[in-house]
Write an enzyme that holds these catalytic residues in place. Sequence first.
Site, mmCIF file in Angstrom:
data_model
loop_
_atom_site.group_PDB
_atom_site.id
_atom_site.type_symbol
_atom_site.label_atom_id
_atom_site.label_comp_id
_atom_site.label_asym_id
_atom_site.label_seq_id
_atom_site.Cartn_x
_atom_site.Cartn_y
_atom_site.Cartn_z
ATOM 1 N N ASP A 1 -11.635 16.967 11.909
ATOM 2 C CA ASP A 1 -11.828 16.916 13.446
ATOM 3 C C ASP A 1 -11.920 15.660 13.816
ATOM 4 O OD1 ASP A 1 -10.492 19.254 13.744
ATOM 5 O OD2 ASP A 1 -11.784 20.162 14.177
ATOM 6 N N ASP B 1 -1.237 0.564 5.389
ATOM 7 C CA ASP B 1 -0.788 1.987 6.197
ATOM 8 C C ASP B 1 -0.422 1.692 7.815
ATOM 9 O OD1 ASP B 1 0.348 4.185 6.366
ATOM 10 O OD2 ASP B 1 -2.100 5.664 6.626
ATOM 11 N N ASP C 1 -7.244 3.416 11.318
ATOM 12 C CA ASP C 1 -7.534 3.864 10.201
ATOM 13 C C ASP C 1 -7.688 2.980 9.078
ATOM 14 O OD1 ASP C 1 -7.129 6.659 10.298
ATOM 15 O OD2 ASP C 1 -6.054 6.655 11.946
ATOM 16 N N ARG D 1 1.158 5.183 14.303
ATOM 17 C CA ARG D 1 0.278 6.179 14.404
ATOM 18 C C ARG D 1 -0.880 5.863 14.414
ATOM 19 N NH1 ARG D 1 3.518 6.434 9.791
ATOM 20 N NH2 ARG D 1 2.593 6.427 7.867
ATOM 21 N N ASN D 2 -0.911 4.726 13.609
ATOM 22 C CA ASN D 2 -2.520 4.352 13.179
ATOM 23 C C ASN D 2 -3.125 3.068 14.095
ATOM 24 O OD1 ASN D 2 -2.974 6.359 11.141
ATOM 25 N ND2 ASN D 2 -1.345 4.469 9.479
ATOM 26 N N ILE E 1 -9.960 15.651 20.065
ATOM 27 C CA ILE E 1 -8.968 15.529 21.180
ATOM 28 C C ILE E 1 -7.630 15.181 19.478
ATOM 29 C CG2 ILE E 1 -9.972 14.880 22.249
ATOM 30 C CD1 ILE E 1 -10.365 11.529 20.999
HETATM 31 P P1 AMP Z 1 -6.553 9.837 12.826
HETATM 32 O O1 AMP Z 1 -7.262 10.885 11.663
HETATM 33 O O2 AMP Z 1 -7.673 8.817 12.866
HETATM 34 O O3 AMP Z 1 -5.186 9.433 12.619
HETATM 35 O O4 AMP Z 1 -6.715 10.549 14.438
HETATM 36 C C1 AMP Z 1 -5.855 11.275 14.246
HETATM 37 C C2 AMP Z 1 -6.019 11.596 16.276
HETATM 38 O O5 AMP Z 1 -7.001 11.622 16.995
HETATM 39 C C3 AMP Z 1 -5.546 9.840 16.274
HETATM 40 O O6 AMP Z 1 -3.730 10.579 16.670
HETATM 41 C C4 AMP Z 1 -5.876 9.879 18.328
HETATM 42 O O7 AMP Z 1 -5.581 10.788 18.882
HETATM 43 C C5 AMP Z 1 -6.930 10.891 17.463
HETATM 44 N N1 AMP Z 1 -8.080 9.714 18.422
HETATM 45 C C6 AMP Z 1 -8.734 9.389 16.547
HETATM 46 N N2 AMP Z 1 -9.402 7.496 16.933
HETATM 47 C C7 AMP Z 1 -9.396 8.256 17.472
HETATM 48 C C8 AMP Z 1 -10.359 7.473 19.503
HETATM 49 N N3 AMP Z 1 -11.087 5.929 18.495
HETATM 50 N N4 AMP Z 1 -10.290 7.970 20.191
HETATM 51 C C9 AMP Z 1 -9.367 8.649 20.417
HETATM 52 N N5 AMP Z 1 -8.439 8.982 20.055
HETATM 53 C C10 AMP Z 1 -8.967 9.133 19.009
#
Ligand code: AMP
Length: 301
Positions: free
Chosen positions: A59, A165, A183, A169-170, A52
């Site tokens: 990922d 941070d 994050d 976006r976080n 996702i």
């Molecule tokens: P990150 O590496 O934490 O920045 O995550 C990258 C992307 O994955 C985010 O922008 C979200 O779209 C998705 N994502 C991360 N954590 C979650 C979560 N707990 N539930 C749903 N989507 C997530």
Amino acid sequence: MCGEEHYTKDADGLCTRLIKPKLMEGTVAAQDEFSRSGWALNRKELKLLQTIGKGEFGDVMVGDYRGNKVAVKCIKNDATAQAFIAEASVMTQLRHNNLVQLLGVIVEERGSLYIVTEYMAKGSLVDYLRSRGRTVLGGDCLLKFSLDVCEAMEYLENNNFVHRDLAARNVLVSDDNIAKVSDFGLTKEASSIQDTGKLPVKWTSPEAIREKRFSTKSDVWSYGILLWEIYSFGRVPYPRIPLKEVVPRVEKGYKMDAPDGCPPVVYDLMKQCWTLDSVVRPSFHMLRDKLQHIRAKELYL
Ligand code: AMP
């Protein structure tokens, strides 16, 4: 020492307070640590369903753990896993309705690491704001997101954690529209020293950029930028200013204008967050109080 690595010592060598289990070197040792603290999950019970999101290091997948939909951050590289073990260990210490909740961790012998968290169905706040826009999201929604994040940050403030941070976006949005801070990769206890290798310049306070002075008050600065992102429906801050000019201009006192339609009381809070002298910036406690007042008196209309 008090017999456990869970304790820290003050200058006199006395036990002071519980901080966090110090992780042993290596992922195998980390697995032991997570098992002992009760955070290790069983790999056989986790079904990885689909990708996702793409994080910087691996990922993000949606999965199923014992019948519950979960998000899984998958890190394949052993060296990177070490950094994420630190992220997961921070997450084991924090629990708040507006922080993305850690459910557990799987460390595989081959060095892969899975960080399992609650699933946030509506994705990142910045994408949410951009895709819905002002026709869908009213002032009450924007204020509610601002309050959600502020409450999480007040909790971190009370527990002496600095996020470092904080940005839209976080922040992730749940199925029932609750905004939760995510994050924790850079989150450190307030006293920790860190390096300023890759700073999100537009979100970072001048003293954090200049002197690596990260504190709850530098998070307050970032929170002001996040408020601006919320009220501009996910625009990139400092529009039309080249990146290299942002820091010098900010240091001279430049502040962004209010986003279109932003209630003056909210813009006033943003400007307080961007006070150059960090000592004079409001605390998250104060900000939460003011936001609640704005909500109660419907000053956002
Ligand atoms: P990150 O590496 O934490 O920045 O995550 C990258 C992307 O994955 C985010 O922008 C979200 O779209 C998705 N994502 C991360 N954590 C979650 C979560 N707990 N539930 C749903 N989507 C997530």
